[in-house]
Design an enzyme around this catalytic site. Structure first.
Site, PDB file in Angstrom:
ATOM      1  N   ASP A  80       0.813  -1.216   0.000  1.00  0.00           N
ATOM      2  CA  ASP A  80       0.000   0.000   0.000  1.00  0.00           C
ATOM      3  C   ASP A  80       0.846   1.265   0.000  1.00  0.00           C
ATOM      4  OD1 ASP A  80      -1.824  -2.073   0.520  1.00  0.00           O
ATOM      5  OD2 ASP A  80      -3.142  -0.745   1.645  1.00  0.00           O
ATOM      6  N   ARG A  98      -1.589   5.206  17.336  1.00  0.00           N
ATOM      7  CA  ARG A  98      -1.813   6.163  16.248  1.00  0.00           C
ATOM      8  C   ARG A  98      -1.491   7.615  16.615  1.00  0.00           C
ATOM      9  NH1 ARG A  98      -0.991   1.937  13.604  1.00  0.00           N
ATOM     10  NH2 ARG A  98      -2.724   0.945  12.512  1.00  0.00           N
ATOM     11  N   ASP A 147      -8.747   4.280  11.941  1.00  0.00           N
ATOM     12  CA  ASP A 147      -7.410   4.873  11.874  1.00  0.00           C
ATOM     13  C   ASP A 147      -7.390   6.203  11.137  1.00  0.00           C
ATOM     14  OD1 ASP A 147      -6.118   3.036  13.417  1.00  0.00           O
ATOM     15  OD2 ASP A 147      -5.352   1.844  11.758  1.00  0.00           O
ATOM     16  N   SER A 196      -5.809  -8.923   7.665  1.00  0.00           N
ATOM     17  CA  SER A 196      -4.817  -7.862   7.845  1.00  0.00           C
ATOM     18  C   SER A 196      -4.329  -7.870   9.292  1.00  0.00           C
ATOM     19  CB  SER A 196      -5.418  -6.496   7.498  1.00  0.00           C
ATOM     20  OG  SER A 196      -6.461  -6.172   8.394  1.00  0.00           O
TER      21      SER A 196
END
Length: 360
Positions: A12, A92, A121, A176
């Site tokens: 990605d 994050r 996210d 994932s």
């Protein structure tokens, strides 16, 4: 335009690095935070440069992550919807903060992340960025379908292949993952059906229950003002404490959960998590509070846990309301010092003793 890209070197972010250059003729500065994910970070900087980045920062922020984010959250006994210890959520804000710091230092106008338009996210990155630098531009390609026209992994692999950019990745991925020093998460793919049992092969921070240690193991954890500082009489740094407890929890299959949680974006999501060290700290910390905290203070603090956990989960780490709650929580931890004895066995965390000079 100069852009700071959250970069891992995977499919990605390799696509994003190339796309930013083509779409915006941007000078791209890549950023990767080492929060204990144990990915292969060697060579990451050169890989980014080879693919067109003008610079790449790779930060080891494991101590900052543990001391300034994980431990304050653990002081609050934060747990989302009764089960989730917020392992992904808490990383994050630090990653986004560092991206904003670098944007300021480098004079960049924008940051870019690869979070999808479905998950939390995107919100966590952007709320942090705007809290710290309200005028920063955020590029979120997965919310730009007309310009970032990728249907899935095969399209992205072909995009790089057409440009002669190497990226060793398979077209299929059964789920994932996201890992840091506190936990690892698994979601999506075969796990989207909440009836599908996770295959034993996915676990990596804990041994399968069938392979857990045959004998129980007893450990002692020392706390000072609500923070763990030593294990079995030996002092460690915050990140070392968490790493050591992860190792102990792994041997005894501690810290696995399988939940369906309510995302901030309005949908339900199945998540499978391993949080071995964090689970041990959670139970030990509560045990010590039981003899050191005033009843009314404890009940008031406990009433705040759902709100505090919600703020962390939804990305409001740098909000004034979370900071206000943190001040109260720090005050509540003034006398939470002492030792807790824990027995680990077959996935269980069993408190077998607690003591403190401040015992009530």
């Amino acid at each position: 335009m100069k852009v700071i890209l959250a970069y891992s070197g995977g499919l990605d972010t390799t696509v994003l690095l190339t796309w930013l250059q083509e779409k915006y003729d941007a000078e791209v500065i890549c950023y990767c935070a080492n929060v204990g994910q144990e990915d292969e970070l060697d060579g990451l900087e050169q890989r980014a440069i080879d693919h067109g980045a003008v610079k790449c920062y790779v930060d080891d922020v494991q101590e900052e992550f543990t001391a300034d984010y994980v431990f304050p959250m653990m002081q609050a006994n934060a747990i989302y919807e009764g089960t989730y210890l917020l392992g992904t959520s808490i990383a994050r804000p630090l990653i986004a903060k560092r991206m904003v710091d670098i944007a300021i230092d480098e004079g960049a106008e924008a940051i870019c992340h690869g979070a999808t338009g479905k998950g939390n996210d995107q919100v966590r990155f952007e709320l942090t960025a705007y809290a710290l630098k309200p005028d920063i531009k955020v590029i979120a390609p997965w919310r730009m379908p007309e310009e970032f026209a990728f249907e899935g992994r095969i399209d992205m692999i072909n995009y790089l292949k057409d440009r002669g950019i190497p990226c060793s990745v398979s077209a299929s991925k059964p789920y994932s993952t996201d890992r840091n020093l506190l936990h690892i998460s698994f979601e999506g793919g075969v796990l989207e059906d909440p009836w599908n049992e996770p295959d034993e092969s996915i676990w990596c921070m804990t041994k399968p229950l069938s392979e857990a240690a045959e004998n129980p193991e007893t450990i002692e954890i020392k706390f000072e003002k609500g923070n763990p500082v030593a294990i079995n009489g030996e002092s460690y740094s915050p990140a070392e404490i968490l790493r050591k407890l992860n190792q102990l929890g792994c041997e005894h299959s501690v810290g696995r959960i399988d939940i369906v949680e309510n995302r901030y974006t309005g949908m339900k999501d199945r998540g499978v998590y391993e949080t071995p060290g964090g689970t041990i700290i959670y139970h030990a910390h509560r045990a010590l509070e039981s003899i050191t905290m005033d009843r009314e203070v404890m009940h008031l603090r406990d009433s705040l846990i759902p709100k505090y956990a919600e703020l962390v989960y939804n990305g409001y780490w740098f909000s004034p309301e979370r900071e206000m709650l943190q001040s109260s929580i720090e005050k509540s931890q003034e006398f939470v010092s002492g030792d807790v004895r824990i027995k680990l066995y077959k996935g269980g965390v069993h408190v077998s003793g607690r003591r403190s000079p401040y015992s009530l």
